[in-house]
Design a protein around this motif. Structure first.
Motif, mmCIF file in Angstrom:
data_model
loop_
_atom_site.group_PDB
_atom_site.id
_atom_site.type_symbol
_atom_site.label_atom_id
_atom_site.label_comp_id
_atom_site.label_asym_id
_atom_site.label_seq_id
_atom_site.Cartn_x
_atom_site.Cartn_y
_atom_site.Cartn_z
ATOM 1 N N ALA A 165 0.984 -1.185 0.290
ATOM 2 C CA ALA A 165 0.198 0.088 0.109
ATOM 3 C C ALA A 165 1.054 1.316 -0.378
ATOM 4 O O ALA A 165 0.244 2.276 0.651
ATOM 5 C CB ALA A 165 -1.011 -0.339 1.373
ATOM 6 N N TRP A 210 -9.765 6.014 4.403
ATOM 7 C CA TRP A 210 -8.205 6.193 4.992
ATOM 8 C C TRP A 210 -7.033 5.415 3.845
ATOM 9 O O TRP A 210 -6.662 6.067 3.480
ATOM 10 C CB TRP A 210 -8.106 6.626 5.990
ATOM 11 C CG TRP A 210 -7.037 6.568 7.041
ATOM 12 C CD1 TRP A 210 -6.212 7.912 7.009
ATOM 13 C CD2 TRP A 210 -5.271 6.375 6.914
ATOM 14 N NE1 TRP A 210 -5.018 8.316 7.376
ATOM 15 C CE2 TRP A 210 -4.346 7.207 6.785
ATOM 16 C CE3 TRP A 210 -5.184 4.568 6.212
ATOM 17 C CZ2 TRP A 210 -3.151 7.280 7.418
ATOM 18 C CZ3 TRP A 210 -3.331 5.033 6.774
ATOM 19 C CH2 TRP A 210 -2.483 6.087 6.831
ATOM 20 N N MET A 234 -7.577 4.025 1.470
ATOM 21 C CA MET A 234 -7.790 4.303 -0.084
ATOM 22 C C MET A 234 -6.916 5.200 -0.688
ATOM 23 O O MET A 234 -6.031 5.508 -1.657
ATOM 24 C CB MET A 234 -8.872 4.110 -0.911
ATOM 25 C CG MET A 234 -9.337 3.015 -0.530
ATOM 26 S SD MET A 234 -8.145 1.083 -1.157
ATOM 27 C CE MET A 234 -9.128 1.559 -3.495
ATOM 28 N N GLU A 235 -7.340 6.730 0.238
ATOM 29 C CA GLU A 235 -6.674 7.758 0.136
ATOM 30 C C GLU A 235 -4.667 8.046 0.342
ATOM 31 O O GLU A 235 -4.246 8.827 -0.338
ATOM 32 C CB GLU A 235 -7.294 8.495 1.322
ATOM 33 C CG GLU A 235 -8.941 9.413 0.742
ATOM 34 C CD GLU A 235 -9.030 9.670 1.905
ATOM 35 O OE1 GLU A 235 -8.498 10.228 3.032
ATOM 36 O OE2 GLU A 235 -10.271 9.803 1.895
ATOM 37 N N HIS A 236 -4.934 7.233 0.800
ATOM 38 C CA HIS A 236 -2.868 7.057 1.209
ATOM 39 C C HIS A 236 -2.078 6.193 0.640
ATOM 40 O O HIS A 236 -1.103 5.352 0.752
ATOM 41 C CB HIS A 236 -3.120 7.178 2.081
ATOM 42 C CG HIS A 236 -3.003 8.173 3.769
ATOM 43 N ND1 HIS A 236 -4.489 8.435 3.631
ATOM 44 C CD2 HIS A 236 -2.686 9.181 3.833
ATOM 45 C CE1 HIS A 236 -4.459 9.680 4.888
ATOM 46 N NE2 HIS A 236 -3.751 9.535 4.492
ATOM 47 N N LEU A 237 -3.635 4.988 -0.229
ATOM 48 C CA LEU A 237 -1.679 4.362 -1.212
ATOM 49 C C LEU A 237 -1.077 4.875 -2.166
ATOM 50 O O LEU A 237 -1.239 5.950 -2.725
ATOM 51 C CB LEU A 237 -3.020 3.635 -2.363
ATOM 52 C CG LEU A 237 -3.751 2.315 -1.819
ATOM 53 C CD1 LEU A 237 -4.905 1.918 -2.582
ATOM 54 C CD2 LEU A 237 -3.037 1.485 -0.899
ATOM 55 N N SER A 238 0.494 4.658 -1.761
ATOM 56 C CA SER A 238 1.427 5.371 -2.609
ATOM 57 C C SER A 238 1.789 3.917 -3.337
ATOM 58 O O SER A 238 2.757 3.379 -2.015
ATOM 59 C CB SER A 238 1.738 5.958 -1.850
ATOM 60 O OG SER A 238 3.362 6.161 -2.504
ATOM 61 N N PRO A 239 1.549 3.749 -4.768
ATOM 62 C CA PRO A 239 1.441 4.154 -5.534
ATOM 63 C C PRO A 239 -0.227 3.742 -5.227
ATOM 64 O O PRO A 239 -0.557 2.726 -5.181
ATOM 65 C CB PRO A 239 1.821 3.694 -6.600
ATOM 66 C CG PRO A 239 2.587 2.296 -6.530
ATOM 67 C CD PRO A 239 3.241 1.992 -5.384
ATOM 68 N N ALA A 240 -1.137 4.434 -6.325
ATOM 69 C CA ALA A 240 -2.358 3.933 -6.417
ATOM 70 C C ALA A 240 -2.557 2.635 -7.128
ATOM 71 O O ALA A 240 -1.464 2.698 -7.999
ATOM 72 C CB ALA A 240 -2.933 5.303 -7.320
ATOM 73 N N ARG A 241 -3.403 1.772 -6.438
ATOM 74 C CA ARG A 241 -3.745 0.331 -6.717
ATOM 75 C C ARG A 241 -5.200 0.393 -7.404
ATOM 76 O O ARG A 241 -6.195 1.205 -6.985
ATOM 77 C CB ARG A 241 -4.168 -0.626 -5.922
ATOM 78 C CG ARG A 241 -2.104 -0.230 -5.187
ATOM 79 C CD ARG A 241 -1.376 -1.067 -5.964
ATOM 80 N NE ARG A 241 0.220 -0.934 -5.201
ATOM 81 C CZ ARG A 241 1.533 -1.009 -5.866
ATOM 82 N NH1 ARG A 241 0.864 -2.285 -6.693
ATOM 83 N NH2 ARG A 241 2.687 -1.359 -4.218
ATOM 84 N N LEU A 242 -5.016 -0.197 -8.583
ATOM 85 C CA LEU A 242 -6.436 -0.290 -9.327
ATOM 86 C C LEU A 242 -6.949 -1.787 -8.818
ATOM 87 O O LEU A 242 -6.495 -2.802 -7.948
ATOM 88 C CB LEU A 242 -5.983 -0.989 -11.156
ATOM 89 C CG LEU A 242 -5.629 0.184 -12.010
ATOM 90 C CD1 LEU A 242 -5.234 -0.392 -13.049
ATOM 91 C CD2 LEU A 242 -6.439 1.357 -12.018
ATOM 92 N N GLU A 280 -4.607 -4.750 -8.713
ATOM 93 C CA GLU A 280 -4.052 -5.710 -9.160
ATOM 94 C C GLU A 280 -3.839 -5.690 -6.902
ATOM 95 O O GLU A 280 -2.913 -6.308 -6.519
ATOM 96 C CB GLU A 280 -3.277 -4.029 -8.837
ATOM 97 C CG GLU A 280 -2.681 -3.500 -10.034
ATOM 98 C CD GLU A 280 -2.047 -1.723 -10.024
ATOM 99 O OE1 GLU A 280 -1.029 -1.573 -9.813
ATOM 100 O OE2 GLU A 280 -2.938 -1.186 -10.043
#
Length: 150
Positions: free
Chosen positions: A59, A82, A84-92, A95
């Motif tokens: 995440a 929270w 999902m807002e902080h995922l780095s990088p964003a994940r589909l 994934e």
């Protein structure tokens, strides 16, 4: 009755690592452990353990920041938002699904870990041949730690 807002993991185990939230395997268990840790009721459970660290690495989230968000009293739904807002990088979604499937089927890994795994299975449930993944062993450990016989 179990209070999942501040679970007492000296009295019962956290949720199964197989339970998913937003497609993330292990996340509900991680939330139980973090909430118990914040309340000083984590017992023998470790936060963050290596399995937790795998989720944080995927995440791109810091364990301390996650715990701080948990301490705000957020629900499972709010913690998912929270995360999902902080995922780095964003994940589909695909994934997250692929990662969750991979983690759910993860075996011990190297020969030393396989040896420790086998020793633990022999201790908890001699003769069991169906305990092959890390999640299998975690569930067995949760069960036997609270009086179950493997």
């Amino acid at each position: 009755m179990i209070d999942y807002s501040a679970p007492d993991l000296t009295q019962h185990p956290p949720r199964s690592p197989r339970v998913r939230l937003g497609g993330f395997v292990h996340l509900p268990r991680l939330l139980d452990k973090a909430r118990a840790f914040a309340a000083g009721k984590h017992g023998d459970y470790i936060y963050p353990c290596p399995m937790d660290e795998r989720l944080f690495a995927f995440a791109g989230v810091d364990a301390t920041a996650f715990l701080d968000a948990v301490k705000c009293g957020k629900s499972d739904t709010e913690m998912l938002a929270w995360l999902m807002e902080h995922l780095s990088p964003a994940r589909l979604p695909h994934e997250i699904l692929a990662w969750s499937d991979w983690l759910e089927n993860l075996a011990p890994g190297d020969p030393r870990r396989h040896g420790n795994f086998a020793t633990e299975i022999e201790r908890m449930a001699p003769g069991r041949l169906d305990i092959v993944t890390t999640f299998d062993r975690l569930e067995l450990d949760d069960y036997t730690a609270f009086g179950g016989r493997g």
